[in-house]
Write a protein that holds these residues in place. Structure first.
Motif: not given
Length: 137
Positions: A113-134
C-alpha cells in the motif's frame, strides 16, 4: 468503415498505453496523454486520473513480478531500501530506473500500500507536468 475518434476511445487507449508503459514493455504514455488532452481539453481531469491509475497499476504489476522472485535471493533489505523505503517509488515514473525500482520494491517485500501510494504520487506529478506543457493545467 468509418472510425470516429471519440473522447471515450482516447481515454480507453490512454489507460491501456499507461498500463503497458509501466510494465517491462517499452512505451510512451506521455505522448498519448498529450494528444488526448489536446484533442479533448474537456477531458483533462479524467485523462490525468486514468493515466495515473493505469500507470500505477502497471507499476504494481512489476512490483508483483518482483515478489515472485525467490525471497532467499533478496538481500536483507538493501541499504537503499532501509534508508528510503517506499518513498523511493516517487521515481517509479523515471525511464530505465523506474521499472527496476518497482521490481526491487516487490522483491524486497516492501509494504504494497505505501508503495502504491508513493508510486501514484510520482506518476501523477509527471502527468500534471505533461498536461501543463499542453496548456491544460
Amino acid at each position: 468503415m468509418d472510425f470516429a475518434y471519440t473522447a471515450e476511445a482516447g481515454l480507453a487507449g490512454l489507460f491501456l498505453a499507461s498500463f503497458l508503459s509501466a510494465t517491462l514493455l517499452p512505451g510512451g504514455s506521455e505522448a498519448v496523454l498529450f494528444a488526448v488532452i489536446k484533442l479533448h481539453p474537456e477531458q483533462t481531469l479524467p485523462a490525468l486520473l486514468l493515466a495515473t491509475l493505469g500507470n500505477t497499476l502497471g507499476g504494481m504489476t512489476t512490483y508483483a513480478m518482483g515478489r515472485l522472485l525467490p525471497q532467499h535471493l533478496a538481500p536483507e533489505k538493501s541499504a537503499l531500501a532501509r534508508r528510503r523505503g517506499p518513498p523511493i517509488l516517487l521515481l517509479a515514473w523515471a525511464p530505465i530506473i523506474g521499472d527496476a525500482l518497482c521490481a526491487a520494491a516487490g522483491w524486497l517485500r516492501l509494504a504494497p500500500l505505501p508503495c502504491a501510494l508513493w508510486m501514484a504520487t510520482g506518476k501523477a506529478a509527471r502527468y500534471v507536468l505533461v498536461a501543463a506543457g499542453a496548456g491544460m493545467v
